[in-house]
Design an enzyme around this catalytic site. Structure first.
Site, mmCIF file in Angstrom:
data_model
loop_
_atom_site.group_PDB
_atom_site.id
_atom_site.type_symbol
_atom_site.label_atom_id
_atom_site.label_comp_id
_atom_site.label_asym_id
_atom_site.label_seq_id
_atom_site.Cartn_x
_atom_site.Cartn_y
_atom_site.Cartn_z
ATOM 1 C CB ALA A 13 -0.904 -0.011 1.233
ATOM 2 C CD GLU A 35 6.505 -6.207 -3.078
ATOM 3 O OE1 GLU A 35 6.298 -5.336 -2.229
ATOM 4 O OE2 GLU A 35 6.501 -7.437 -2.802
ATOM 5 C CD GLN A 43 -1.788 -6.548 4.086
ATOM 6 O OE1 GLN A 43 -1.714 -6.548 5.312
ATOM 7 N NE2 GLN A 43 -0.761 -6.214 3.324
ATOM 8 C CB CYS A 161 -6.107 -3.313 10.968
ATOM 9 S SG CYS A 161 -7.817 -2.776 11.026
ATOM 10 C CE LYS A 305 3.289 -0.566 13.680
ATOM 11 N NZ LYS A 305 4.114 0.559 13.228
ATOM 12 C CB THR A 306 -4.835 1.843 9.126
ATOM 13 O OG1 THR A 306 -4.616 3.262 9.220
ATOM 14 C CG2 THR A 306 -5.278 1.329 10.478
ATOM 15 C CB ALA A 307 -4.693 0.767 3.941
ATOM 16 C CB ALA A 308 -7.025 4.819 6.845
ATOM 17 C CB CYS A 340 -9.667 1.161 13.155
ATOM 18 S SG CYS A 340 -9.566 -0.598 13.387
HETATM 19 P P1 FAD Z 1 2.006 -3.856 3.121
HETATM 20 O O1 FAD Z 1 0.806 -3.401 2.384
HETATM 21 O O2 FAD Z 1 1.902 -5.094 3.952
HETATM 22 O O3 FAD Z 1 3.154 -4.014 2.035
HETATM 23 C C1 FAD Z 1 4.496 -4.296 2.335
HETATM 24 C C2 FAD Z 1 5.174 -4.757 1.037
HETATM 25 O O4 FAD Z 1 6.584 -4.788 1.226
HETATM 26 C C3 FAD Z 1 4.747 -6.146 0.617
HETATM 27 O O5 FAD Z 1 4.352 -6.121 -0.731
HETATM 28 C C4 FAD Z 1 5.995 -6.996 0.836
HETATM 29 O O6 FAD Z 1 6.107 -8.037 -0.125
HETATM 30 C C5 FAD Z 1 7.102 -5.972 0.672
HETATM 31 N N1 FAD Z 1 8.325 -6.310 1.411
HETATM 32 C C6 FAD Z 1 8.438 -6.841 2.639
HETATM 33 N N2 FAD Z 1 9.728 -6.961 2.983
HETATM 34 C C7 FAD Z 1 10.447 -6.473 1.938
HETATM 35 C C8 FAD Z 1 11.841 -6.330 1.706
HETATM 36 N N3 FAD Z 1 12.760 -6.718 2.597
HETATM 37 N N4 FAD Z 1 12.226 -5.804 0.531
HETATM 38 C C9 FAD Z 1 11.310 -5.400 -0.400
HETATM 39 N N5 FAD Z 1 9.974 -5.514 -0.208
HETATM 40 C C10 FAD Z 1 9.561 -6.050 0.945
HETATM 41 N N6 FAD Z 1 -6.087 -0.874 7.105
HETATM 42 C C11 FAD Z 1 -7.099 0.030 6.990
HETATM 43 O O7 FAD Z 1 -6.877 1.172 6.657
HETATM 44 N N7 FAD Z 1 -8.396 -0.318 7.248
HETATM 45 C C12 FAD Z 1 -8.737 -1.588 7.570
HETATM 46 O O8 FAD Z 1 -9.912 -1.883 7.768
HETATM 47 C C13 FAD Z 1 -7.708 -2.569 7.671
HETATM 48 N N8 FAD Z 1 -8.004 -3.838 7.988
HETATM 49 C C14 FAD Z 1 -7.022 -4.793 7.970
HETATM 50 C C15 FAD Z 1 -7.367 -6.104 8.213
HETATM 51 C C16 FAD Z 1 -6.420 -7.116 8.163
HETATM 52 C C17 FAD Z 1 -6.822 -8.538 8.412
HETATM 53 C C18 FAD Z 1 -5.065 -6.786 7.867
HETATM 54 C C19 FAD Z 1 -4.022 -7.865 7.775
HETATM 55 C C20 FAD Z 1 -4.711 -5.463 7.655
HETATM 56 C C21 FAD Z 1 -5.674 -4.447 7.708
HETATM 57 N N9 FAD Z 1 -5.356 -3.103 7.499
HETATM 58 C C22 FAD Z 1 -6.358 -2.163 7.425
HETATM 59 C C23 FAD Z 1 -3.940 -2.657 7.496
HETATM 60 C C24 FAD Z 1 -3.344 -2.365 6.116
HETATM 61 O O9 FAD Z 1 -3.500 -3.466 5.261
HETATM 62 C C25 FAD Z 1 -1.864 -2.015 6.269
HETATM 63 O O10 FAD Z 1 -1.729 -0.999 7.227
HETATM 64 C C26 FAD Z 1 -1.239 -1.548 4.961
HETATM 65 O O11 FAD Z 1 -1.274 -2.586 4.019
HETATM 66 C C27 FAD Z 1 0.194 -1.057 5.205
HETATM 67 O O12 FAD Z 1 0.870 -0.814 4.012
HETATM 68 P P2 FAD Z 1 2.429 -1.149 3.881
HETATM 69 O O13 FAD Z 1 2.768 -0.850 2.464
HETATM 70 O O14 FAD Z 1 3.187 -0.527 4.977
HETATM 71 O O15 FAD Z 1 2.524 -2.726 4.111
#
Ligand code: FAD
Length: 419
Positions: A13, A35, A43, A161, A305-308, A340
């Site tokens: 995200a 990636e 998620q 989340c 910690k959220t996508a929001a 959330c």
């Molecule tokens: P991610 O989206 O997890 O992406 C991380 C990326 O980095 C992945 O693609 C991974 O492959 C890559 N990566 C990992 N390690 C490495 C590395 N060493 N080198 C290169 N790439 C790497 N959020 C909301 O806003 N509302 C909700 O209702 C909500 N509900 C949720 C429910 C569940 C069950 C879950 C699991 C999550 C929920 N979330 C929600 C949280 C949201 O999904 C995350 O906060 C969001 O995806 C964070 O984005 P991110 O890019 O930091 O991590």
């Protein structure tokens, strides 16, 4: 060594949104994304999969389809950053140079921290909405359970989340209630923490649902071991006189694993005491390395910690990073927004939206949507609009309701450093 103007670690995200935000501002940027995954998951949809509302397939797309057209995609992971040399070593041994680095690898789910769990996930009634392949199993367990004991566990914070462990529980209870089975199912919420939700304003609404569904809440109960075949779970229960162990039998167990920062962050000297990315909470610039920014779940900033949160962070990082190229003061501020949507029943949601320190930051005025109460409007948003907003707006750099706050400007420590 190939050197890029900007290297982004992670194409989740956070990584994709920030790349799109940067390119919206400056088409000609030379950006690389590291990636390893071939798929990109939405998620937040997994709670809905576990509740029988979304299909699993609707929550994921090929990574290639969300990669901005003009970035170089390295299909491997990052294994180490050398901030002094402005280099990152990849899992396949290659080394990339960068002028600016954005660290956005999300967090690691630590399934093995709970003894016996990994081996029994997906069978013996043990499930978790925190994995794409297991969320459908949650829904099949919910449908097939006619009577017995259902346990829902929540690990110590921080987790992504924070409401998701109880969202799974409320949706399950609502289904059992509609089927007339809830009276025969003993539901326990076993929470390692000591309260239902971190921001008190939302707790009364949640407590009403706990009461309505007859849920037994067990606070300071931390899941430590699972024995699938005998359908028993061990909890460490904290009390005034230290910890003692309690064993509970279950017919269904929804677990959420403890969560930690990716190891390479601390190993590269980029972590805070907890191993999370050590960022300035307002500018999202690294506290020690001004050429490094970060966002998303890997960050040590004290937001939910959220996508929001990512939706608001991406434009802040994009603006501030670009300012470092011209030596301008960092213009944009992130105030800790996170959201959330608590699915308390199928059709209604308590839409928690708050920033640093638990300050309420509702998107809508109270007369449109009161976030402290369950509303149909919030369900409509979550079930109908938010996935579209994610795929079509956030991942493409359209900043819907995400224009950054301006900050009092102070000079950056990088000085002029033209790209
Ligand atoms: P991610 O989206 O997890 O992406 C991380 C990326 O980095 C992945 O693609 C991974 O492959 C890559 N990566 C990992 N390690 C490495 C590395 N060493 N080198 C290169 N790439 C790497 N959020 C909301 O806003 N509302 C909700 O209702 C909500 N509900 C949720 C429910 C569940 C069950 C879950 C699991 C999550 C929920 N979330 C929600 C949280 C949201 O999904 C995350 O906060 C969001 O995806 C964070 O984005 P991110 O890019 O930091 O991590």
């Amino acid at each position: 060594t190939t050197t890029h103007q900007i290297v982004i670690i992670g194409g989740g995200a956070a990584g994709i949104s920030v790349a799109a935000s940067l390119l919206k501002r400056q088409r000609s940027l030379d950006i690389a994304i590291v990636e390893p995954s071939e798929v990109h998951s939405y998620q937040p949809g997994w709670t809905m999969v576990g509740g029988g509302v979304f299909s699993p397939e609707s929550t994921r797309r090929p990574m290639a389809s969300v990669m901005p057209r003009d970035v170089s995609w390295y299909r491997t992971s990052a294994s180490r950053v050398e901030p002094q040399h402005r280099q990152v070593t990849l899992g396949d041994g290659r080394v990339l140079g960068w002028r600016r680095l954005i660290v956005a690898p999300g967090l690691d789910l630590d399934w093995d921290a709970i003894e016996g769990l990994s081996g029994t996930l997906g069978c013996n009634g043990v499930t978790s909405n925190y994995r794409y392949d297991l969320a459908p199993y949650t829904w099949s367990l919910v449908q097939s359970l006619k009577k017995g004991t259902a346990l829902f566990s929540q690990p110590p914070m921080p987790i992504k989340c924070a409401g998701a462990p109880q969202k799974a529980m409320y949706l399950s209870c609502h289904y059992w209630q509609r089927q007339g089975r809830l009276g025969d199912i003993d539901v326990h919420f076993c929470n390692a923490g000591d309260k239902l939700f971190g921001v008190q304003d939302y707790v009364p609404a949640l407590e009403r649902y706990v009461e309505r569904y007859g849920i037994h809440t067990q606070f300071q109960n931390r899941l430590v071991a699972v024995d699938g075949p005998s359908r028993t779970a061990q909890f460490a229960v904290a009390g005034d006189d230290g910890e003692h162990m309690v064993e509970r039998r279950f017919d269904m167990l929804h677990t959420v694993p403890p969560q930690k920062a990716p190891r390479f962050i601390a190993e590269s000297g980029l972590g805070n005491d907890g191993g999370w990315l050590d960022l300035d909470s307002e500018t999202l610039q690294h506290r020690h390395y001004p050429a490094i920014f970060g966002l998303g779940d890997a960050s040590g900033t004290p937001n939910a910690k959220t996508a929001a949160a990512v939706r608001k962070q991406a434009p802040v990082v994009a603006e501030n990073l670009l300012a470092t190229f011209s030596g301008d003061p960092l213009p944009a501020a992130y105030l800790g927004y996170g959201s959330c949507p608590l699915t308390v029943e199928r059709g209604r949601i308590v839409l928690a939206e708050f920033g640093y320190g638990g300050e309420l930051q509702p998107t809508f005025p109270k007369w449109i949507n009161d976030g402290t109460k369950p509303t149909r409007l919030a369900w409509w948003l979550k079930a109908g609009q938010l996935p579209w907003i994610y795929w079509q707006l956030s991942l493409k750099g359209h900043e819907w309701l995400a224009r950054p706050e301006r900050r009092d400007t102070t000079p950056t420590s990088l000085g002029a450093d033209k790209a």
